[in-house]
Design a protein around this motif. Sequence first.
Motif, PDB file in Angstrom:
ATOM      1  N   TYR A   1       0.823  -1.207   0.000  1.00  0.00           N
ATOM      2  CA  TYR A   1       0.000   0.000   0.000  1.00  0.00           C
ATOM      3  C   TYR A   1       0.863   1.267   0.000  1.00  0.00           C
ATOM      4  CZ  TYR A   1      -3.876   3.065   1.186  1.00  0.00           C
ATOM      5  OH  TYR A   1      -4.811   4.050   1.145  1.00  0.00           O
ATOM      6  N   PRO A   2       0.599   2.274  -0.795  1.00  0.00           N
ATOM      7  CA  PRO A   2      -0.576   2.424  -1.667  1.00  0.00           C
ATOM      8  C   PRO A   2      -0.341   1.988  -3.114  1.00  0.00           C
ATOM      9  CG  PRO A   2       0.597   4.500  -1.538  1.00  0.00           C
ATOM     10  CD  PRO A   2       1.429   3.496  -0.783  1.00  0.00           C
ATOM     11  N   GLN A   3       0.671   1.135  -3.350  1.00  0.00           N
ATOM     12  CA  GLN A   3       0.909   0.730  -4.735  1.00  0.00           C
ATOM     13  C   GLN A   3       0.210  -0.592  -5.042  1.00  0.00           C
ATOM     14  OE1 GLN A   3       5.133   0.414  -4.481  1.00  0.00           O
ATOM     15  NE2 GLN A   3       5.449   2.612  -4.493  1.00  0.00           N
ATOM     16  N   SER A   4       0.054  -0.838  -6.353  1.00  0.00           N
ATOM     17  CA  SER A   4      -0.477  -2.125  -6.792  1.00  0.00           C
ATOM     18  C   SER A   4       0.188  -2.526  -8.102  1.00  0.00           C
ATOM     19  CB  SER A   4      -1.990  -2.044  -6.988  1.00  0.00           C
ATOM     20  OG  SER A   4      -2.438  -3.221  -7.637  1.00  0.00           O
ATOM     21  N   ALA A   5       0.481  -3.809  -8.236  1.00  0.00           N
ATOM     22  CA  ALA A   5       1.080  -4.308  -9.479  1.00  0.00           C
ATOM     23  C   ALA A   5       0.007  -4.708 -10.488  1.00  0.00           C
ATOM     24  CB  ALA A   5       1.976  -5.502  -9.171  1.00  0.00           C
ATOM     25  N   TRP A   6      -1.243  -4.782 -10.029  1.00  0.00           N
ATOM     26  CA  TRP A   6      -2.309  -5.335 -10.883  1.00  0.00           C
ATOM     27  C   TRP A   6      -2.851  -4.262 -11.819  1.00  0.00           C
ATOM     28  CZ3 TRP A   6      -2.719 -10.557 -10.162  1.00  0.00           C
ATOM     29  CH2 TRP A   6      -2.167 -11.066  -8.974  1.00  0.00           C
ATOM     30  N   LYS A   7      -3.176  -4.700 -13.044  1.00  0.00           N
ATOM     31  CA  LYS A   7      -3.680  -3.731 -14.022  1.00  0.00           C
ATOM     32  C   LYS A   7      -5.111  -4.029 -14.429  1.00  0.00           C
ATOM     33  CE  LYS A   7       0.713  -2.601 -16.141  1.00  0.00           C
ATOM     34  NZ  LYS A   7       1.386  -2.700 -17.440  1.00  0.00           N
ATOM     35  N   MET A   8      -5.821  -4.754 -13.588  1.00  0.00           N
ATOM     36  CA  MET A   8      -7.236  -5.049 -13.848  1.00  0.00           C
ATOM     37  C   MET A   8      -7.980  -4.829 -12.536  1.00  0.00           C
ATOM     38  SD  MET A   8      -5.558  -7.728 -12.630  1.00  0.00           S
ATOM     39  CE  MET A   8      -4.639  -8.396 -13.978  1.00  0.00           C
ATOM     40  N   PRO A   9      -9.319  -4.784 -12.550  1.00  0.00           N
ATOM     41  CA  PRO A   9     -10.033  -4.701 -11.270  1.00  0.00           C
ATOM     42  C   PRO A   9      -9.629  -5.886 -10.392  1.00  0.00           C
ATOM     43  CG  PRO A   9     -11.527  -4.368 -13.123  1.00  0.00           C
ATOM     44  CD  PRO A   9     -10.225  -4.820 -13.706  1.00  0.00           C
ATOM     45  N   TRP A  10      -9.143  -5.583  -9.212  1.00  0.00           N
ATOM     46  CA  TRP A  10      -8.519  -6.603  -8.357  1.00  0.00           C
ATOM     47  C   TRP A  10      -8.924  -6.320  -6.919  1.00  0.00           C
ATOM     48  CZ3 TRP A  10      -5.280  -6.443  -4.123  1.00  0.00           C
ATOM     49  CH2 TRP A  10      -4.563  -7.602  -3.819  1.00  0.00           C
ATOM     50  N   ILE A  11      -9.254  -7.351  -6.183  1.00  0.00           N
ATOM     51  CA  ILE A  11      -9.644  -7.135  -4.786  1.00  0.00           C
ATOM     52  C   ILE A  11      -8.989  -8.164  -3.868  1.00  0.00           C
ATOM     53  CG2 ILE A  11     -11.832  -8.431  -5.106  1.00  0.00           C
ATOM     54  CD1 ILE A  11     -13.077  -6.500  -3.013  1.00  0.00           C
ATOM     55  N   HIS A  12      -8.473  -7.660  -2.762  1.00  0.00           N
ATOM     56  CA  HIS A  12      -7.932  -8.537  -1.729  1.00  0.00           C
ATOM     57  C   HIS A  12      -9.062  -8.916  -0.794  1.00  0.00           C
ATOM     58  CE1 HIS A  12      -5.565  -8.758   2.307  1.00  0.00           C
ATOM     59  NE2 HIS A  12      -5.752  -9.965   1.812  1.00  0.00           N
ATOM     60  N   SER A  13      -9.347 -10.203  -0.709  1.00  0.00           N
ATOM     61  CA  SER A  13     -10.384 -10.685   0.213  1.00  0.00           C
ATOM     62  C   SER A  13      -9.727 -10.905   1.571  1.00  0.00           C
ATOM     63  CB  SER A  13     -10.945 -11.998  -0.320  1.00  0.00           C
ATOM     64  OG  SER A  13      -9.908 -12.971  -0.351  1.00  0.00           O
ATOM     65  N   LEU A  14     -10.258 -11.826   2.343  1.00  0.00           N
ATOM     66  CA  LEU A  14      -9.560 -12.298   3.544  1.00  0.00           C
ATOM     67  C   LEU A  14      -8.731 -13.516   3.127  1.00  0.00           C
ATOM     68  CD1 LEU A  14     -12.532 -12.034   6.047  1.00  0.00           C
ATOM     69  CD2 LEU A  14     -10.645 -10.419   5.755  1.00  0.00           C
ATOM     70  N   PHE A  15      -8.085 -14.129   4.101  1.00  0.00           N
ATOM     71  CA  PHE A  15      -7.257 -15.301   3.814  1.00  0.00           C
ATOM     72  C   PHE A  15      -8.122 -16.451   3.268  1.00  0.00           C
ATOM     73  CE2 PHE A  15      -4.032 -18.361   6.060  1.00  0.00           C
ATOM     74  CZ  PHE A  15      -3.482 -18.686   4.840  1.00  0.00           C
ATOM     75  N   GLU A  16      -9.335 -16.568   3.812  1.00  0.00           N
ATOM     76  CA  GLU A  16     -10.116 -17.788   3.581  1.00  0.00           C
ATOM     77  C   GLU A  16     -11.205 -17.659   2.522  1.00  0.00           C
ATOM     78  OE1 GLU A  16      -9.800 -15.860   6.146  1.00  0.00           O
ATOM     79  OE2 GLU A  16     -11.620 -15.636   7.354  1.00  0.00           O
TER      80      GLU A  16
END
Lengths: 85, 297
Positions: free
Chosen positions: B54-69
């Motif tokens: 944070y605050p950077q991202s390597a992804w170039k598409m809509p991307w979301i971090h969920s939880l671990f599970e």
Amino acid sequence: MAKPEGVVAKPGSSKEYKTGSWRTEKPVFKQDKCTDCRICVMVCPDGVIFGSDKKYYADLDYCKGCGICVEECPVDDIEMVVEVR
Amino acid sequence: MKKPEITESLLAPGHKACAGCGEALAARIIMDAAGPDIIVTAATGCLEVFSTLYPQSAWKMPWIHSLFENSSAVAAGIEVALKALGRENEAKVIAQGGDGATADIGVGCLSGMFERGHDVLYICYDNEAYMNTGIQRSGLTPFEASTTTSPSGEISWGNKTDKKPMPEIAAAHKIPYVATATVGYIKDLEKKVKKALSIKGPKYLQVHCPCPLGWAHDPSLTIKVAKMAVQTGLIPIFEMENEKITSVRKIAKKQPVEEYLKLQARFRHLFKKIGGEEEIKRIQQIADNNIKKYGLM
Ligand SMILES: Cc1ncc(C[n+]2csc(CCOP(=O)(O)OP(=O)(O)O)c2C)c(N)n1
Ligand code: SF4
Ligand SMILES: [Mg+2]
């Protein structure tokens, strides 16, 4: 509209950080026996080998010096050299 | 014919994966084979941590971090939302997780995603331990690998169990497509991603990704280690469609398991301790069983 907490709106902004500083050795592309197989381009974990027409190079701003390209080049046309900086 | 110049990947450089990381390589190949019209979720783990400082991202598409599970549950929600909006033809949905996220903590959510029939491709990045938190064993850690929670020692030979059969567990949900792949054979990996995305319904792809840190091999050997895993029979590469095996990658030249084990310090104790030869025979048995079971030769 206010951006919700935790949202990164800039795609690919990881490039602001240059991982090339991690490196102690760099790949040197001899551009001699290259057959244009592009295996080096394919196997780079960081996706930083570019080029065409038997002339390939690593973007040293980001190359971490893992040496996979050197190991995988089928005609031994890349070598690792120690960098002094 | 002149080959096209490849432009920068959908997973941008500057991410903080270790040099030679198999998981970073797999993710880059998978995104470029799948994209650009994709929406991607990622469970907690190395892939998420190294790509989104944070605050950077390597992804170039809509991307979301969920939880671990729950990357599979979040992806399922996205897929349903696209349908509700009548926009399901605009993007494919991909869920991602490490082996710990997939085979252990997230297996319930994943099972639910399969059972409900969501049109999502699930990618398991199998680096055979919980790497991001310091190399703890998971259900996909192989037999007798030394990890921080299954250390080798005077009495212990390392991890006591062998890899959980996740591909078969996925296939038992009667989903249309299950496959294994590896960074050792990148063309095959690309082909499987494209094939999976051409099929409607839940898909499971488990990708074997050497981890130079956790497996303790030289970073330059990531591809060699991955290929050796396949050529010994320890990692079978196959496809299952509707519960039946429909293709296998044949072993070109069978290698003894030592050739794989000796490249990695997580197996070092097998070569150092008295009695190691007997243990290596047990690992050879696992490889030979795979060769028979999947018809690898
Ligand atoms: C509920 C929960 N438990 C534990 C953690 C701590 N944690 C974060 S990443 C991780 C390990 C991830 O392992 P794996 O899924 O195999 O991915 P890898 O890092 O190996 O790619 C753990 C235990 C967490 N974030 N959330
Ligand atoms: S610990 Fe392993 S999986 Fe994690 S970034 Fe490093 S090499 Fe990749
Ligand atoms: Mg893992």
